[in-house]
Write a protein that holds these residues in place. Structure first.
Motif, mmCIF file in Angstrom:
data_model
loop_
_atom_site.group_PDB
_atom_site.id
_atom_site.type_symbol
_atom_site.label_atom_id
_atom_site.label_comp_id
_atom_site.label_asym_id
_atom_site.label_seq_id
_atom_site.Cartn_x
_atom_site.Cartn_y
_atom_site.Cartn_z
ATOM 1 N N VAL A 151 0.830 -1.205 0.000
ATOM 2 C CA VAL A 151 0.000 0.000 0.000
ATOM 3 C C VAL A 151 0.867 1.259 0.000
ATOM 4 O O VAL A 151 0.660 2.185 -0.783
ATOM 5 N N SER A 152 1.874 1.288 0.858
ATOM 6 C CA SER A 152 2.716 2.482 0.954
ATOM 7 C C SER A 152 3.597 2.650 -0.280
ATOM 8 O O SER A 152 3.793 3.781 -0.762
ATOM 9 N N GLU A 153 4.118 1.551 -0.810
ATOM 10 C CA GLU A 153 4.973 1.649 -1.999
ATOM 11 C C GLU A 153 4.182 2.121 -3.218
ATOM 12 O O GLU A 153 4.656 2.971 -3.979
ATOM 13 N N THR A 154 3.004 1.563 -3.428
ATOM 14 C CA THR A 154 2.202 1.987 -4.580
ATOM 15 C C THR A 154 1.735 3.432 -4.431
ATOM 16 O O THR A 154 1.628 4.157 -5.426
ATOM 17 N N ARG A 155 1.481 3.867 -3.206
ATOM 18 C CA ARG A 155 1.124 5.270 -2.981
ATOM 19 C C ARG A 155 2.293 6.184 -3.353
ATOM 20 O O ARG A 155 2.114 7.206 -4.028
ATOM 21 N N ASP A 156 3.499 5.817 -2.935
ATOM 22 C CA ASP A 156 4.675 6.610 -3.276
ATOM 23 C C ASP A 156 4.930 6.623 -4.783
ATOM 24 O O ASP A 156 5.344 7.635 -5.350
ATOM 25 N N MET A 157 4.687 5.495 -5.429
ATOM 26 C CA MET A 157 4.868 5.425 -6.874
ATOM 27 C C MET A 157 3.927 6.385 -7.595
ATOM 28 O O MET A 157 4.313 7.072 -8.548
ATOM 29 N N GLU A 158 2.690 6.422 -7.153
ATOM 30 C CA GLU A 158 1.726 7.317 -7.800
ATOM 31 C C GLU A 158 2.091 8.780 -7.579
ATOM 32 O O GLU A 158 1.913 9.616 -8.473
ATOM 33 N N LYS A 159 2.607 9.101 -6.400
ATOM 34 C CA LYS A 159 3.018 10.478 -6.137
ATOM 35 C C LYS A 159 4.182 10.887 -7.026
ATOM 36 O O LYS A 159 4.248 12.016 -7.516
ATOM 37 N N ALA A 160 5.110 9.971 -7.230
ATOM 38 C CA ALA A 160 6.319 10.293 -7.989
ATOM 39 C C ALA A 160 6.152 10.103 -9.492
ATOM 40 O O ALA A 160 6.713 10.866 -10.280
ATOM 41 N N TRP A 161 5.370 9.100 -9.901
ATOM 42 C CA TRP A 161 5.326 8.706 -11.297
ATOM 43 C C TRP A 161 3.970 8.914 -11.972
ATOM 44 O O TRP A 161 3.834 8.691 -13.167
ATOM 45 N N GLY A 162 2.966 9.300 -11.228
ATOM 46 C CA GLY A 162 1.654 9.471 -11.811
ATOM 47 C C GLY A 162 0.785 8.239 -11.658
ATOM 48 O O GLY A 162 1.146 7.284 -10.964
#
Length: 386
Positions: free
Chosen positions: A228-239
């Protein structure tokens, strides 16, 4: 004097406020840099990319089982055979990336003084081929004289082509450190990947000596929060997640796959189907929903998931759609000459070929045997298994 003193105080306040305002962008920049660092776990390694023609080929070696019977001639001969297979396949297939999907070593046969040296033998063909790779680890990699963490450390030491790493502290539970992801970019100049390879640690086996004891054989619940936290960070950084694809690798199949086997047919799901799934052959065989947090998080948070791919059950090669999550699952091909076997099963690999960086495009996959024979070729797309 009083007015002058107040003027000095006021000036000091204004200067302090100004310094605070000026410092804010710097703090934000540092936070941004820290965030970027989290999403760039390989700053010292080459960026992994699709080829110029838009393709990306991945080859999976599974269940190599190095180190069996080191006390007689038979065991070392099997390792020689496995190395020969790896050299042959790597020379013929020329993959862009390799996955070693668990049970690299038959740990119960190893000795403490030389157990991790088997990793040197396993990665030698990959070093010769100069191909980047990642590993998952299986139940035979956790034994009295070997652990997943020790194998990861050794692999990082003896191969600059390894992209294997350990999860942050507290993620993975007891003896399950191998949870991580690897980004694959369209080209080296892109800031966001078009494909993310996920690797999960299904644990199992036994804890180290002294007092060796069984280790749970499922992906720990702590991994769900990490997803959950990794995918959230990915969306913040990569869209948005829809802009990239994913493939997941885990050695022991999720428990949900056991029910799928009864629907498998040679016509819909080509490939060998010789191992009946049951006790010991899937995560959490006792069916207590211990791997459910991981399974739920993976399928809800990782978008455009082409497939979840496992080894462990040496007699199976098929792919099938798991209906409750609407996700495709595939077995690997038993690669190593170590480990249990049966006449006619053969040894080989699973290949995956991305024909385009388009995250929605289907992925071609097939089984390749050591001598070059191929079978069970299918396209993993929205139509497969329906």
């Amino acid at each position: 004097m009083r007015n002058a003193r107040f003027a000095k105080v006021g000036l000091a306040i204004l200067i302090a406020q100004s310094m605070s305002v000026c410092a804010a962008p710097s703090n934000q920049k540092n936070e941004h840099q820290n965030h970027k660092k989290i999403l760039d776990p390989y700053p010292g390694k080459p960026r992994l990319t699709f080829k110029r023609d838009g393709t990306f080929k991945l080859t999976v070696f599974s269940d190599l089982h190095f180190g069996e019977n080191p006390w007689d001639d038979w065991g070392p001969e099997q390792d020689v055979n496995s190395i020969s297979l790896m050299d042959t396949v790597l020379g013929d297939e020329k993959p862009d990336y390799v996955v070693l999907n668990g049970d690299l070593i038959t740990g119960e046969n190893t000795f403490r003084e030389n157990s991790t040296s088997l990793i040197d033998e396993i990665v030698a063909p990959l070093n010769r081929a100069k191909v980047p790779f990642s590993s998952t680890h299986g139940n035979h990699d956790n034994q009295a004289n070997i652990t997943h963490a020790e194998e990861i450390t050794r692999e990082q030491k003896v191969s600059r082509y390894s992209y294997t790493r350990a999860a942050p502290r507290g993620v993975g539970g007891n003896l399950g450190p191998g949870n991580y992801w690897v980004p694959i970019f369209r080209n080296s100049k892109d800031t966001a990947p078009v494909l993310v390879l996920w690797f999960f640690d299904s644990r199992g086996g036994f804890s180290p000596n002294p007092n060796s004891a069984p280790v749970p054989d499922w992906v720990d619940a702590s991994v769900a929060d990490w997803i959950v936290s990794e995918t959230r960070d990915m969306e913040k950084a990569w869209g948005p997640a829809k802009s990239r694809a994913a493939v997941a690798f885990v050695h022991i199949p999720p428990h949900a796959i056991q029910a799928v086997q009864s629907t498998v047919t040679p016509e819909k799901n080509p490939g060998m189907n010789a191992d009946i799934l049951g006790s010991g052959s899937v995560q959490d065989s006792s069916a207590k929903n211990m791997d459910k947090p991981f399974w739920d998080a993976l399928n809800s948070k990782v978008k455009n998931l082409h497939a979840v791919i496992s080894g462990h059950d040496h007699g199976n090669e098929w792919c099938a759609r798991e209906p409750t999550k609407d996700v495709i699952f595939c077995f690997d091909k038993h690669s190593g000459y170590g480990g249990y076997d049966s006449a006619g099963w053969g040894h080989g690999v699973r290949n995956l070929l991305f024909h385009t960086p388009d995250p929605k495009a289907g992925v071609e996959t097939w089984i390749r045997l050591e001598a070059g024979e191929t079978r069970a070729r299918v396209i993993l797309d929205k139509h497969y298994g329906r």
